[in-house]
Write an enzyme that holds these catalytic residues in place. Structure first.
Site, mmCIF file in Angstrom:
data_model
loop_
_atom_site.group_PDB
_atom_site.id
_atom_site.type_symbol
_atom_site.label_atom_id
_atom_site.label_comp_id
_atom_site.label_asym_id
_atom_site.label_seq_id
_atom_site.Cartn_x
_atom_site.Cartn_y
_atom_site.Cartn_z
ATOM 1 C CE LYS A 1 -3.230 -2.835 -0.237
ATOM 2 N NZ LYS A 1 -4.301 -3.387 0.546
HETATM 3 C C1 LIG Z 1 -5.303 -4.517 0.817
HETATM 4 C C2 LIG Z 1 -6.776 -4.376 0.744
HETATM 5 C C3 LIG Z 1 -7.598 -4.712 1.820
HETATM 6 C C4 LIG Z 1 -7.106 -5.431 3.039
HETATM 7 O O1 LIG Z 1 -6.079 -4.816 3.697
HETATM 8 P P1 LIG Z 1 -5.284 -5.609 4.842
HETATM 9 O O2 LIG Z 1 -4.587 -4.535 5.611
HETATM 10 O O3 LIG Z 1 -4.346 -6.528 4.134
HETATM 11 O O4 LIG Z 1 -6.272 -6.340 5.654
HETATM 12 C C5 LIG Z 1 -8.951 -4.442 1.731
HETATM 13 N N1 LIG Z 1 -9.473 -3.909 0.628
HETATM 14 C C6 LIG Z 1 -8.730 -3.599 -0.453
HETATM 15 C C7 LIG Z 1 -9.388 -2.981 -1.639
HETATM 16 C C8 LIG Z 1 -7.354 -3.829 -0.433
HETATM 17 O O5 LIG Z 1 -6.619 -3.556 -1.510
#
Ligand SMILES: *Cc1c(COP(=O)(O)O)cnc(C)c1O
Length: 379
Positions: free
Chosen positions: A183
């Protein structure tokens, strides 16, 4: 061809951040503590949010929010199928039914138009997903949710630094961010729930730590809190101070990271214009600022073959995402067949995420573009 492999993403972590993490490791307090409090405040300030609660992942944050909204048996929750599986899994685990809204073919995001026809008297919540760093057109959906008295939760996992009509995502409503390593900023694993609903946020704060009244770390005594009472059975989704101190360092770099992501994305956009058969996502027409979490293209023809061929050219790619409704459990459990969500399926068959992260050079982008040309020529 490149001599070294270019991964589709890799985190940018500075020596200062590594030193700060080491300091926490040496400090005697490594779980939820003063750094979590600081990170929550700093993140809320960054977004302009009324408050924020740090969690161990966006998935954990979503679980707490849906639980706090009392989503359960007999309820329906509207969300796109073009999302990470975690949201839809949670809806099912809570005993509710996911109802899939189709997306715009160009931007891959839901709209009031695709959501409204799906509302029934069982609809408990709507979960739009800000996609790839762009913002959903929120105002029409906010109006719809308010008119019908339905809770609205924004999946902002891709949207750290994204703006909608001059305001950062996170300022309004309830938004859940992810700090997974791919992210825009990372804490190893982690997430943040921002909300302008103080009551909801208080419930999330309790639910992310066993449903207790307070954390183990008492901010008044700066030490261990006396044993608190369970208000409601909760989960174990608190963030550690090791993660939080990394998050503080990353947050300070977020705008710089996103500026670099934007430069790289613009370089891709310009270069790919000349390549037929490769179609980047369209940019929303509403007023927004893109955080360029992902650079997604739609590939005509054999997408999986395209990804494999790029790998042979030393270029890593990603797939965000395979439509959830077409995955084994969902087709079998809900008797779903292809054709339900034409724009979602069209994209699910064609999308591919090209390498994009702040540590990349202009030459890396050029390598990807050259590799794409080579791969397409071979077809
Ligand atoms: C990465 C992601 C999540 C989940 O995030 P985590 O921190 O790994 O639980 C949820 N929704 C979307 C659209 C994502 O890209």
């Amino acid at each position: 061809m490149r001599s070294t492999f270019l991964p589709f993403s890799s985190p940018s972590i500075s020596e200062e951040e590594i030193a700060a993490v080491s300091d926490v490791l040496r400090s005697g307090w490594i779980t939820t503590g003063p750094n979590c409090g600081k990170f929550e405040q700093a993140f809320a300030d960054y977004c302009g949010a009324d408050g924020a609660v740090a969690v161990s992942s966006a998935t954990g944050g979503m679980h707490c929010v849906l639980q706090a909204l009392e989503v359960g048996a007999g309820d329906e929750v509207i969300t796109p199928s073009m999302t990470w599986v975690s949201t839809v899994n949670l809806i099912c685990l809570l005993g509710a039914k996911p109802v899939f809204a189709d997306i715009d073919r160009g931007t891959m995001m839901v709209s009031r138009e695709t959501i409204e026809p799906l509302i029934t008297d069982k609809t408990k919540a709507i979960i739009p997903v800000h996609y790839a760093g762009a913002s959903v057109d929120m105002d029409p959906i906010r109006e719809l949710a308010a008119e019908r008295g339905i809770a609205l939760v924004e999946d902002a996992a891709h949207a750290a630094g994204t703006e909608y009509k001059g305001e950062r995502i996170g300022k309004k409503g309830t938004c859940i961010f992810s700090f997974h390593p791919i992210k825009n900023i990372t804490t190893g694993e982690g997430g943040m729930v921002c909300s302008d609903d103080a009551e909801l946020l208080a419930k999330v704060k309790s639910l992310k730590f066993h449903g207790l009244g307070v954390d183990a770390f008492d901010r008044q005594t700066q030490g261990r809190a006396p044993q608190a009472q369970v208000l409601q059975p909760g989960y174990k989704y608190n963030m550690t101070d090791i993660s939080a101190v990394l998050g503080l360092g990353q947050l300070a770099q977020l705008d710089g990271f996103n500026a670099r992501r934007t430069e790289l994305a613009n370089r891709y956009l310009q270069a790919l214009e000349q390549i037929p058969g490769i179609q980047p996502l369209e940019l929303p027409t509403h007023d927004q600022l893109h955080a360029w979490h992902l650079f997604i293209v739609r590939v005509e023809g054999d997408r999986d073959g395209f990804m494999a061929a790029l790998k042979q050219q030393n270029i890593g790619t990603g797939l965000h995402f395979r439509a959830v409704h077409l995955q084994k459990y969902y087709t079998e459990t809900f008797g779903i067949e292809r054709g339900l969500l034409p724009n979602t399926e069209w994209n699910s068959d064609r999308i591919c995420s090209l390498p994009l992260c702040p540590s990349m050079s202009d030459a890396d982008v050029d390598d990807v573009v050259e590799a794409i040309k080579t791969v397409l020529k071979k077809d």
